[in-house]
Write an enzyme that holds these catalytic residues in place. Structure first.
Site, PDB file in Angstrom:
ATOM      1  N   ASP A 278      -2.703  -8.137 -28.981  1.00 25.81           N
ATOM      2  CA  ASP A 278      -1.259  -8.427 -29.072  1.00 25.81           C
ATOM      3  C   ASP A 278      -0.635  -8.325 -27.683  1.00 25.81           C
ATOM      4  O   ASP A 278       0.167  -7.438 -27.415  1.00 25.81           O
ATOM      5  CB  ASP A 278      -0.601  -7.434 -30.052  1.00 25.81           C
ATOM      6  CG  ASP A 278       0.868  -7.771 -30.303  1.00 25.81           C
ATOM      7  OD1 ASP A 278       1.276  -8.918 -30.023  1.00 25.81           O
ATOM      8  OD2 ASP A 278       1.609  -6.888 -30.779  1.00 25.81           O
TER       9      ASP A 278
ATOM     10  N   ALA B  93      -6.184  -3.954 -19.889  1.00 25.15           N
ATOM     11  CA  ALA B  93      -6.969  -4.516 -20.998  1.00 25.15           C
ATOM     12  C   ALA B  93      -8.112  -5.385 -20.488  1.00 25.15           C
ATOM     13  O   ALA B  93      -9.225  -5.339 -21.037  1.00 25.15           O
ATOM     14  CB  ALA B  93      -6.057  -5.313 -21.918  1.00 25.15           C
TER      15      ALA B  93
ATOM     16  N   CYS C 198       3.015 -14.219 -27.996  1.00 32.33           N
ATOM     17  CA  CYS C 198       4.461 -14.253 -28.216  1.00 32.33           C
ATOM     18  C   CYS C 198       5.162 -15.092 -27.158  1.00 32.33           C
ATOM     19  O   CYS C 198       6.366 -15.006 -26.983  1.00 32.33           O
ATOM     20  CB  CYS C 198       5.027 -12.838 -28.268  1.00 32.33           C
ATOM     21  SG  CYS C 198       4.763 -11.911 -26.759  1.00 32.33           S
TER      22      CYS C 198
ATOM     23  N   PHE D 147      -3.531  -3.772 -26.326  1.00 34.09           N
ATOM     24  CA  PHE D 147      -2.080  -3.904 -26.109  1.00 34.09           C
ATOM     25  C   PHE D 147      -1.378  -3.206 -27.287  1.00 34.09           C
ATOM     26  O   PHE D 147      -0.620  -3.803 -28.040  1.00 34.09           O
ATOM     27  CB  PHE D 147      -1.638  -5.375 -26.014  1.00 34.09           C
ATOM     28  CG  PHE D 147      -2.389  -6.176 -24.985  1.00 34.09           C
ATOM     29  CD1 PHE D 147      -2.075  -6.071 -23.641  1.00 34.09           C
ATOM     30  CD2 PHE D 147      -3.426  -7.033 -25.367  1.00 34.09           C
ATOM     31  CE1 PHE D 147      -2.759  -6.824 -22.682  1.00 34.09           C
ATOM     32  CE2 PHE D 147      -4.114  -7.783 -24.417  1.00 34.09           C
ATOM     33  CZ  PHE D 147      -3.787  -7.689 -23.081  1.00 34.09           C
TER      34      PHE D 147
ATOM     35  N   ASP E  21      -3.765   0.585 -23.970  1.00 30.67           N
ATOM     36  CA  ASP E  21      -2.518   0.093 -23.379  1.00 30.67           C
ATOM     37  C   ASP E  21      -2.477   0.568 -21.936  1.00 30.67           C
ATOM     38  O   ASP E  21      -3.101   1.571 -21.584  1.00 30.67           O
ATOM     39  CB  ASP E  21      -1.305   0.623 -24.152  1.00 30.67           C
ATOM     40  CG  ASP E  21      -0.071  -0.260 -23.968  1.00 30.67           C
ATOM     41  OD1 ASP E  21       0.276  -1.006 -24.895  1.00 30.67           O
ATOM     42  OD2 ASP E  21       0.549  -0.207 -22.881  1.00 30.67           O
TER      43      ASP E  21
HETATM   44  N1  SAH Z   1       0.983  -4.269 -30.608  1.00 37.27           N
HETATM   45  C1  SAH Z   1       2.225  -3.571 -30.333  1.00 37.27           C
HETATM   46  C2  SAH Z   1       3.129  -4.305 -29.362  1.00 37.27           C
HETATM   47  C3  SAH Z   1       2.487  -4.680 -28.046  1.00 37.27           C
HETATM   48  S1  SAH Z   1       3.610  -5.064 -26.777  1.00 37.27           S
HETATM   49  C4  SAH Z   1       2.938  -3.313 -31.654  1.00 37.27           C
HETATM   50  O1  SAH Z   1       2.626  -3.942 -32.663  1.00 37.27           O
HETATM   51  O2  SAH Z   1       3.842  -2.461 -31.673  1.00 37.27           O
HETATM   52  C5  SAH Z   1       2.550  -5.310 -25.428  1.00 37.27           C
HETATM   53  C6  SAH Z   1       1.959  -4.041 -24.803  1.00 37.27           C
HETATM   54  O3  SAH Z   1       1.025  -4.457 -23.811  1.00 37.27           O
HETATM   55  C7  SAH Z   1       2.962  -3.116 -24.119  1.00 37.27           C
HETATM   56  O4  SAH Z   1       2.894  -1.847 -24.714  1.00 37.27           O
HETATM   57  C8  SAH Z   1       2.485  -3.059 -22.655  1.00 37.27           C
HETATM   58  O5  SAH Z   1       2.569  -1.741 -22.122  1.00 37.27           O
HETATM   59  C9  SAH Z   1       1.038  -3.479 -22.763  1.00 37.27           C
HETATM   60  N2  SAH Z   1       0.432  -4.141 -21.599  1.00 37.27           N
HETATM   61  C10 SAH Z   1       0.963  -5.072 -20.784  1.00 37.27           C
HETATM   62  N3  SAH Z   1       0.064  -5.516 -19.891  1.00 37.27           N
HETATM   63  C11 SAH Z   1      -1.102  -4.839 -20.129  1.00 37.27           C
HETATM   64  C12 SAH Z   1      -2.404  -4.851 -19.552  1.00 37.27           C
HETATM   65  N4  SAH Z   1      -2.709  -5.678 -18.542  1.00 37.27           N
HETATM   66  N5  SAH Z   1      -3.344  -4.045 -20.076  1.00 37.27           N
HETATM   67  C13 SAH Z   1      -3.056  -3.217 -21.100  1.00 37.27           C
HETATM   68  N6  SAH Z   1      -1.841  -3.174 -21.692  1.00 37.27           N
HETATM   69  C14 SAH Z   1      -0.873  -3.961 -21.217  1.00 37.27           C
END
Ligand code: SAH
Length: 381
Positions: free
Chosen positions: A285, A265, A325, A217, A238
């Site tokens: 995350d 993910a 979060c 993520f 991501d």
């Molecule tokens: N770690 C990052 C913030 C993550 S926000 C930082 O510190 O800047 C959460 C992210 O998860 C987003 O970019 C979103 O595109 C991604 N996301 C949401 N669902 C997902 C999934 N099922 N598999 C992979 N990525 C995912």
């Protein structure tokens, strides 16, 4: 003009919770705005009010004031003063200047990106005050952008738009964070452009060294960039192609190597496990899996699943840096979820640090909704 609340509404405000729902408002003005709140003859608070919204009332001060607008904007000045020493120490950094309820500024988020400021208002009463907000930000802002495109504005009957309040707004700015820099898309990024709440947790990654790290993520490479300073190979995962393009740009900006993988993910972690891959450090995350109270059970299972997979992928003594979060997944539930994941993986988890959101995202204990980010640094044994 005043708002009258019932006994249940009064009990919430007396406990210093900031929110009163519409069902607990006995009477109030027709127009949204700032008004005093009473229980019978007793003054309770000053509040942002929107009779159209279920969340009708959000308190910002528990003492009367001659001028309610000035009292609200004074809360903004107080919030700015708390961050000023940090800004002055790192003018090219990224910080949250106003954290809504946590700063007695309900429904207002103000983020600072290397001199450029992004404002997001999600309570109706702010709408007419935004020029005054920009005015107060002027001394520290080269530009101010209203990024009022959050879906939740629709619940308030507010339009969605993005428009400058002050000066020309650049499309992107470079922000310094610990030993790296990253680009923020002011006009088009997720939220206000970046996830500032994890700033200090991301910088913490610079203390680790090793061969292989995985940032799941990853968005625009947030954790991965810091990891790339100390690991030979870093993989950023991501589901958003856009986010990964930004991650690659950020890696180039720093002269660092990131391998990006566009995938779900859950599927990707499973495929790594099948392939027998191992890592020294994994960051998780995820986005908020629980948006409401009803989702907690399903979200709990999703958090447990990704954590279980990550634990299985870690070498003996490997590090799991894992976050949630979702406000609704409380801190005790978060650690219970991790314990269950460890138990199912037949591994031990040693807590190195229990952390949360950064200092610039203050938590009001009386208003538990302000505490949403949990972040655990764990050793897997
Ligand atoms: N770690 C990052 C913030 C993550 S926000 C930082 O510190 O800047 C959460 C992210 O998860 C987003 O970019 C979103 O595109 C991604 N996301 C949401 N669902 C997902 C999934 N099922 N598999 C992979 N990525 C995912």
């Amino acid at each position: 003009m005043r708002i009258l609340v019932n006994e249940r509404g009064a009990a919430r405000l007396l406990s210093r919770h900031l929110w009163v729902f519409r069902r607990d408002v006995l009477s109030g003005p027709d127009a949204p705005g700032l008004y005093p709140v009473y229980w019978g003859k007793r003054f309770l608070a000053l509040a942002l009010y929107n009779p159209q919204s279920d969340l009708a009332m959000r308190a910002y001060r528990f003492r009367p004031a001659e001028d309610p607008v000035k009292a609200l904007l004074d809360n903004l000045d107080t919030a700015l003063r708390r961050r000023l020493p940090h800004l002055e120490g790192e003018p090219e950094g990224g910080f949250r200047l106003a954290h809504a309820e946590g700063d007695f500024l309900p429904g207002l988020v103000v983020d600072y990106y290397a001199g450029h400021v992004v404002v997001q208002a999600t309570a109706h009463a702010w709408e007419g005050l935004l020029p005054q907000v920009a005015e107060r930000l002027k001394p520290l802002a080269k530009s101010v952008l209203a990024k009022n495109d959050a879906k939740s504005r629709e619940l308030e009957g507010l339009p969605l738009y993005v428009r400058p309040l002050l000066g020309p707004v650049p499309e992107r700015v470079a922000v310094r964070e610990g030993g790296v820099r990253y680009l923020v898309d002011l006009l088009e990024g997720q939220k206000t452009g970046a996830y500032l709440d994890q700033r200090e947790n991301r910088i913490l990654m610079e203390r680790f060294r090793g061969e292989r790290a995985l940032d799941v993520f990853s968005y625009a490479g947030g954790f991965g960039l810091h990891l790339a300073l100390g690991f030979q190979e870093v993989i950023s995962v991501d589901s958003s192609k856009d986010a990964l393009q930004r991650a690659e740009e950020n890696a180039r900006l720093n002269g660092l190597n990131l391998k990006t993988v566009e995938a779900n993910a859950f599927d990707y972690l499973r495929s790594l496990e099948r392939a027998g891959e191992r890592f020294d450090l994994i960051v998780l995350d995820p986005p908020a899996f629980a948006k409401g109270k009803k989702d907690v059970e399903r979200a709990y299972r999703a958090y447990k699943e990704v954590n279980l997979r990550a634990i299985k992928l870690l070498k003996e003594g490997g590090i799991l840096a894992t976050a949630s979060c979702s406000h609704h997944l409380t801190e005790p539930l978060f650690y219970e979820m991790l314990r269950e994941a460890a138990q199912d993986a037949h591994r031990s988890l040693r807590v190195l640090e229990k952390r949360g959101q950064g200092f610039d995202h203050p938590v009001l204990l009386n208003h538990p909704e302000t505490h949403y980010l949990k972040f655990a640094l764990l050793e897997v044994l």
